[in-house]
Enzyme design. Structure first.
Site, PDB file in Angstrom:
ATOM      1  CB  SER A   1     -43.262 -33.697  43.040  1.00 46.09           C
ATOM      2  OG  SER A   1     -44.441 -34.420  43.240  1.00 46.09           O
TER       3      SER A   1
ATOM      4  CD  GLU B   1      -3.095  -0.617   0.232  1.00 46.75           C
ATOM      5  OE1 GLU B   1      -3.446   0.475  -0.056  1.00 46.75           O
ATOM      6  OE2 GLU B   1      -3.694  -1.652  -0.360  1.00 46.75           O
TER       7      GLU B   1
END
Length: 799
Positions: free
Chosen positions: A473, A195
């Protein structure tokens, strides 16, 4: 001599020309100086303004960084229940890759021997360094752990945790800040090679590059001339728009000049590496090379190979055009171009270049580890637990690290069990089934897995935390635990009456609960009444205990608010799976008060702990520990001989687990709470419309539990003998083990019945009744329950 007119006129004309020319020169100089003065008068203040902008925006580097949520680090220690499949699941979740085991973030398996190269990370108790480990598995356990090349075994070693979610602010930006020294050198130098080769020598702009670009543009070939500094300047960091105008370009150049003048090249590169746009996942923007590495490869930057680094550098030019998942051919061409630049600038040698060219792109099918939240129920619990200390606007985008207790392997097993089991239970005769599930560590109260829906990735209603359903239960063990707290009156061997019962509710109302099988079972041992979940016997015991004490107990242990009505004895209270997990944690932990927590701690952006939630629980009090042991023994009896006995047929007897089934009215809600030596899981199965499902606790929720624990490595449950006296009992007194018909029971030490001779075996009245033909064929009451008989709460008193 008189002058001639011609001579005079010519001389005068020259003087006039010289005068006119001089005037124009003076005017030009004046105008130039004036323009320059005006220009400088404008430019200098403007440059000062831009300099201030750069200082404010660039100097502070105030990016919006998401808060990251991590699973718990896997701690490998000798004796830990672990198999190869579970270890691989954990490594895969944390982004490890199979290889030679020498590169950081890789592992190699050779039979039961594993070589793992861990990454360093920060945990709630400080930094954990990277290690090369050798781990041996044998017999479903970790046999030993040592550092590679060392003979001495380690007591424990932690592997870096999997990232499980990100919490974002208004901007859906994924970014992980890194220092330049944390970035591979090839990525730093390779980026410049492709770049901006003159990055280290130019002043922020590259005049040579501009001229070259202009020449190529004139010949019809477009070439960019922007330096890395200019690219950074026009990025979102400094707020320059992307429109292609001379004004924008001029502003970009001025910004670049100021940035280069004010900051070191190293700082500029570091900012670029953290800011550069690298792709998109839906509404989630990927910024920075570290986030891109996770997004495309599921790897940390340090784990990247040259060809992967080249692909990242190539993507910088155009993340959309060179997206390797959507445009693989274009991405490969761009990667190969970057590799060529690497090779030309001698960053890689010939062998590396040729190897890299032949390599595949190597991107993951999915978007790496950057899914914002694929565990919505668990992350919902995390948010709830953090809300007290971290308001939502402070939690998001603050760059924090939330260290949770999630076990990726346990979570995966829980999700798989839900999917398989509910699919097998689906029927045209029952409404669509849903579920809520919480799985915890019995040693410390950490929440290891949460499932809030059968479609476990869907966001919305979290049934594990928010669903309030009758628990049935599941409350019975706590009724009996209160009874056992008075050992002079009750023991596991005590006889209780399971004949029809009627309770006066006042105002002429009576409650007549019955058993789910419609039968009475006469006189039965207390442990059997609990294991078989007999309603009538439980109500008799509960009324002697008093509903008020039951309400106080469940409030103390889990914060559950319940009206102290008789129906509470049979679970007439609506609660979530999470609340019931908190209640059962008391039993599973051996009587410790362990607040459940999904969050272990929060780390700041600097990696230091800001808040910890993983404090060790206080040891159990002696009385609590004994009570928990007795109920756990009854819970084990429930699995071997009671309503949870199908687990034995599933081959889970090896775990010696304890548990309790639960069913609400007409089979609307199916529950199971079960625990081993390492884990507790509470499961609810029902439907959102509260319709009948026809499922009992053992045929619905327990099937999910069984599917999890058939695969989850977990230690067998061992109940200690501290404070307990084991005796063989016949009828109501202790006897010898050789006495025919005698059973072995656990008593609170000092409260075992007196010794008596072995009588002629005669069944106690009522005990024989329950061994009917139904029991011989396994058709007894092993599917629960019961609680259906609980009446609606009585009306409020009339004024």
């Amino acid at each position: 001599m008189p002058r001639t007119p011609i001579d005079y006129d010519e001389d005068d004309s020259d003087q006039d020309g010289e005068s006119t020319s001089g005037q124009w020169k003076r005017r030009l100089v004046t105008w130039t100086l004036a323009a320059l003065g005006l220009g400088l008068g404008f430019l200098i203040p403007y440059m000062l303004y831009l300099n201030h902008e750069v200082s404010e925006r660039f100097g502070r580097l105030q990016w919006q960084v998401p808060t990251r949520v991590y699973a718990r680090p896997l701690e490998l220690r000798p004796g830990l229940a672990m198999d190869a499949g579970t270890l691989k699941t954990e490594l895969d979740a944390a982004g490890y890759h199979e290889g030679d085991g020498s590169r950081v973030g890789s592992y190699k398996r050779d039979g039961g021997r594993w070589r793992i190269s861990s990454r360093g990370f920060n945990d709630v108790d400080g930094a954990v360094r990277a290690r090369r480990l050798e781990v041996s598995l044998s017999g479903g356990r970790v046999a030993n752990v040592r550092e590679a090349g060392q003979k001495q075994a380690l007591k424990a070693a932690r592997l870096d945790p999997a990232r499980i979610a990100s919490l974002y602010g208004q901007k859906q930006e994924e970014r992980r800040l890194v220092r330049i020294e944390e970035v591979p050198e090839l990525l730093v130098t390779g980026l410049q090679a492709v770049e901006d080769r003159d990055f280290n020598s130019h002043i922020g702009i590259d005049f040579t590059g501009m001229i070259r670009a202009a020449f190529k543009s004139a010949t019809g070939r477009r070439q960019g001339a922007s330096t890395l500094t200019q690219q950074l300047a026009r990025s979102g960091l400094l707020g320059i728009g992307k429109e292609q105008t001379l004004r924008r370009k001029g502003k970009e150049i001025l910004y670049a000049l100021i940035i280069d003048a004010r900051y070191e090249k190293r700082d500029i590169l570091e900012a670029y590496l953290n800011q550069v746009y690298m792709g998109q996942r839906g509404s989630q923007a990927i910024h920075g090379v570290a986030a891109a590495s996770e997004f495309y490869f599921g790897r940390d930057l340090a784990d990247l190979k040259p060809e992967q680094i080249a692909l990242l550098v190539g993507i910088v030019k155009g993340p959309s055009a060179y997206d390797p998942r959507r445009n693989p051919e274009a991405a490969r061409a761009r990667r190969d171009f970057a590799l060529g630049e690497f090779h030309e600038t001698q960053l890689i040698d010939d062998a590396q270049y040729q190897t890299a060219l032949k390599a595949p792109l190597g991107v993951t099918k999915e978007a790496g580890t950057l899914a914002p939240n694929r565990f919505p129920a668990y992350i919902d619990l995390v948010r709830r637990q953090l809300a007290r200390d971290y308001p939502s606007d402070e939690l998001i985008s603050a760059g924090l690290s939330v260290m949770t207790a999630m076990s990726p392997s346990a979570q995966a097993l829980a999700e798989g069990a839900v999917t398989r089991t509910l699919k097998s239970l689906d029927s045209k005769r029952r409404p669509p089934l849903q579920t809520g599930l919480v799985l915890t560590d019995v040693h410390n109260g950490e929440v290891l897995a949460v499932v809030g829906s059968r479609h476990h990735t869907e966001h919305g209603f979290n049934r594990a935390v928010e669903a309030q359903r009758p628990v049935g239960s599941l409350l019975k063990p706590f009724v009996y635990m209160l009874a056992l707290a008075t050992p002079e009156r009750f023991s596991l061997a005590s006889y209780v009456d399971d004949s029809p019962v009627s309770v006066d509710l006042g105002r002429g109302k009576r409650w007549n609960p019955g058993n789910s099988d419609g039968r009475s079972h006469g006189t039965v041992r207390l442990i059997d009444a609990l294991a078989m979940s007999y309603n009538q016997a439980t109500v008799r015991v509960g009324m002697q205990v008093a509903p008020e004490r039951i309400a106080d107990l469940i409030h103390t242990l889990a914060g559950i608010q319940a009206e102290p009505r008789p129906s509470l004895i049979l679970g007439a209270v609506d609660q979530s799976p999470y609340a019931m997990a908190q209640l059962y944690q008391f039993l599973a932990s051996g009587g410790e008060i362990q607040p459940l927590h999904a969050v272990r701690g929060v780390l700041g952006a600097n990696g230091r702990a800001l808040k910890r939630y993983d404090t060790a629980p206080a040891p159990a009090q002696e009385g609590d520990a004994i009570a928990a042991r007795l109920i756990t023994l009854a819970g084990q009896h429930t699995v071997t001989s009671g309503t949870a006995s199908p687990l034995m047929r599933d081959g889970l007897g090896r775990l010696n687990s304890a548990g309790k089934t639960g069913t609400s009215n007409d089979g609307r809600d199916s529950w199971y709470a079960g625990w081993t030596g390492d884990h507790l899981a509470v499961v609810w199965v029902g439907n959102d419309q509260n319709k009948e499902t026809g499922l009992y606790g053992a045929t619905g929720a327990m099937r999910v539990w069984s599917s999890i624990f058939a695969r989850l490595p977990s230690a067998p449950l061992k109940v200690g003998d501290e404070g307990i006296d084991w005796q063989w009992v016949i009828n109501t007194h202790s006897t010898d083990a050789s006495c025919g018909g005698a059973r072995r029971f656990a008593f609170v030490k000092g409260f075992a019945p007196a010794y008596g001779p072995c009588p002629v075996a005669e069944p106690v009245e009522g005990e024989e009744e329950r061994r009917s033909w139904r029991d011989w064929f396994g058709l007894g009451d092993d599917d629960d329950d019961d609680d259906a008989q609980a009446p609606p709460p009585p009306p409020p008193p009339e004024p």
